[in-house]
Structures are given as structure tokens and as C-alpha cells.
Design an enzyme around this catalytic site. Sequence first.
Site, PDB file in Angstrom:
ATOM      1  N   SER A   1       0.678  -1.197   0.076  1.00  0.00           N
ATOM      2  CA  SER A   1      -0.040  -0.218  -0.102  1.00  0.00           C
ATOM      3  C   SER A   1       0.846   1.257   0.092  1.00  0.00           C
ATOM      4  O   SER A   1       1.848   1.683  -0.874  1.00  0.00           O
ATOM      5  CB  SER A   1      -0.992  -0.024   1.059  1.00  0.00           C
ATOM      6  OG  SER A   1      -2.100   0.884   0.970  1.00  0.00           O
TER       7      SER A   1
ATOM      8  N   ASP B   1     -10.347  -3.535  -4.474  1.00  0.00           N
ATOM      9  CA  ASP B   1      -9.503  -2.672  -3.735  1.00  0.00           C
ATOM     10  C   ASP B   1      -9.488  -1.446  -4.615  1.00  0.00           C
ATOM     11  O   ASP B   1      -9.334  -1.411  -5.758  1.00  0.00           O
ATOM     12  CB  ASP B   1      -8.158  -3.144  -3.864  1.00  0.00           C
ATOM     13  CG  ASP B   1      -7.009  -2.462  -3.384  1.00  0.00           C
ATOM     14  OD1 ASP B   1      -7.290  -1.161  -2.664  1.00  0.00           O
ATOM     15  OD2 ASP B   1      -5.795  -2.941  -3.049  1.00  0.00           O
TER      16      ASP B   1
ATOM     17  N   HIS C   1      -8.057  -5.203  -0.170  1.00  0.00           N
ATOM     18  CA  HIS C   1      -6.823  -4.797   0.195  1.00  0.00           C
ATOM     19  C   HIS C   1      -6.522  -5.316   1.495  1.00  0.00           C
ATOM     20  O   HIS C   1      -7.379  -5.686   2.205  1.00  0.00           O
ATOM     21  CB  HIS C   1      -6.980  -3.087   0.321  1.00  0.00           C
ATOM     22  CG  HIS C   1      -5.956  -2.370   0.487  1.00  0.00           C
ATOM     23  ND1 HIS C   1      -5.152  -2.084  -0.576  1.00  0.00           N
ATOM     24  CD2 HIS C   1      -5.270  -1.609   1.601  1.00  0.00           C
ATOM     25  CE1 HIS C   1      -3.999  -1.097   0.091  1.00  0.00           C
ATOM     26  NE2 HIS C   1      -4.091  -1.093   1.254  1.00  0.00           N
TER      27      HIS C   1
END
Length: 382
Positions: free
Chosen positions: A209, A304, A334
Site C-alpha cells: 500500500s 481494492d 486490500h
Amino acid sequence: MTMMSRRASLLLPMGLAGLVAACATEPMPLPPADPTGKADPQMRALLESLQALNPKPIETLSAEEARRQPGMADAVKHRLRAQGLPVAPRPLPVVRDLEIPGNAGPLMARLYSPVEPPRAGQPPRALLPLIVYYHGGGFVIADLDTYDASARALAAEAQAVVLSVHYRQAPENKFPSAHDDAYTSYIWAVQNAAQLGADLSRVAVVGESAGGNLAITTAMSAREARAPLPVAMGLIYPVAGTDMTTPSYRENAMAKPLNAAMMRWFVEKYTSGPAELQDPRLNVYGRAELRGLPKAVIVTAEIDPLRSDGMMLADKLRAAGVQVVAQDYPGVTHEFFGADPQLLARAGEAQRFMAGELRSAFALPAPTIVPPQPPRRPVPRG
């Protein structure tokens, strides 16, 4: 004579266009749907475990409050307990905390090794590859503990030393504090690789991320500084741009555990104004020079908001001549990468995929990559 509706009569001063608009039958746009229904059964069970912990919407909280909210790592433990499975982390011979020098004081880090250090009197062991790992959290939340499972999986599956690094977070420390710390910790790791039991010629950067953003921008910084380059970049659902109107942002605006409102909150906390959104360290696929970067291994998740970021970055890297190996995982969200493979088979698949590609990069001779040079300006004559 046909009577005109009161609404239409009121719109007469607006002319024909107003009347047509009032009579149009176009339905009002509906709010984006919750895409959780696309999750596979194992992922859905983890999302239900997360919901059972009653997390508050992060975008409604202060940063300090948000850091105390349960996340996917907590949901995994909750689900393991519910299944009667042990919650102890994946065992490794070496897991120890340390501090490394940072730009504004020491940075917390954690070292993972899949092999025992040699005992007194024993010959030294062969040096292992090194992974410098950056956790996620939107540059605002999360820490070494939150992403402990990912670092352990990488150490075990890639048979590499992993140095997981914490960095200064927003809003206390605005952009580019985290980016500066990420690069500083990478240089420290390379300079001290032997002390970590690692080979400085076989170093990779990996992040999830926001950490994926830190991984690729660290490689960019090393290229520009002509510092030793990593042999590979592991980019797990990376933050790679600042456009929040991409297909995946629209399709997964209401996704869990990450949604579009949370991403706007993260950006607001980390940046000081709109101009910073065009910095190539944040708008990577839109503004960064990507030529001369090492192999990129990209993992994306179907459910996501950042899925398009990873895919667009892969396209831009390929266009710049960078080797890219990418894998999109259906039915997961995610934060799926670090889940226990006993609970989420896709997590185990992604961990093995990433580790296998990193091992392949470690096995090759370290490439000699020259940073791209700016184009020469024509010299005026006479």
C-alpha cells in the site's frame, strides 16, 4: 386545454431547456454499491470477523484515534480463535527489534531471519539476500506489529533476511518525511548488510500500500543518487498515483477494509496542499521517470480502490523498459497479502508468488543500471 403542472410552470422562466430537464426520465445516480459480495468465502469470513470488532470509520477520526482501530491483522486473530487455531505468529529463528539512524532521530525496525546465527566457534554462514520492507497505513497509521505477518512470510518464503522499517507518520510529519526515512533506512541497510547477515549485492525493496509507494520511490532515489540499486521491487497493491477517479476507485469506493473516503483522509493528513499531489513521488505513474528501475513484482487485489494504481503502474513501467511481473488476485480485498494462509488461500498464493519472483531476482547477477540522463539542450550557434 391541458393543464400544466405547477413544477413545469415554475420552470418556464428557465426556458425550454429547463422544462426538458424537468421532464427527463434519467434516474438519479445511485451511491456506489458495497463490493463485498464479490469476495470469495474465505475473504468474506475475514471481513465479517473485522466487522465483529466494531471498527469506526477511519475517515471520521483523528489520526490518534485511527491508530487505535482494529484492522485486518486483528480480524485474522479473531478468526483464528473462532476456528480453534493458534494465533501465535509464524515462527522464525531470528526476530529482534532494533533502532537505526533516521533523519529526525532513531527509527524503529525489526529484523527477521530464516536461519540461526552461527554460534561461537562455528564458521560464518553464507550471507542471505536482504529485503527492506515498508509497511502500509496511508502514511498515517499502522506499525511494525500491524504488518508483522507479511514480513515473516517474506523471510520464510524467500529465504531472505527482512528488515522491516517504521517511518515518521502524518499529520505530525508531513510529506516527504516518510519518503525521506524510507530512503535513509535503505541506504543504512545496504551499508550495514554484512552485520545483518545479508549480501549487499542482493537487496530488494518491498512494500504494501503506502509502503509500496515508498519501495518504488526509494529505488528511484537510489537511481538518481547513483547509490546501489535494489535488484527487485515488490509492490503490493501500491499507492502509485493521486487520481481518485480511476475505475477501481469508482468500483470499490465503498470497499472494506479500504475505501475511497479513507484514501482521501490519508492524502489530506500527509500532504500540505494540492501542488504536492503532482510530485512524482506521489503521482508515480503520472509524473515519475521510470526508466532504469529494477524488476517490479506487482500484486493487486480485485476488491481494492488501488487496483487500477497497480495496473497503470505496471503499464507505465513496461513502457519505460522495466521488467514487470504482475498478478491480480480475484475475490480478495486490500490487506489480504498478510493474512494467514490457513484462513485465506489467496494470501498463501500471493506470498509464494512474491517470494518466488524475488528469489529469481536474487539468483541473477546484480544489474548495472545507469540513471537516465536529462535530454541535452541544443547549444545556440553564433
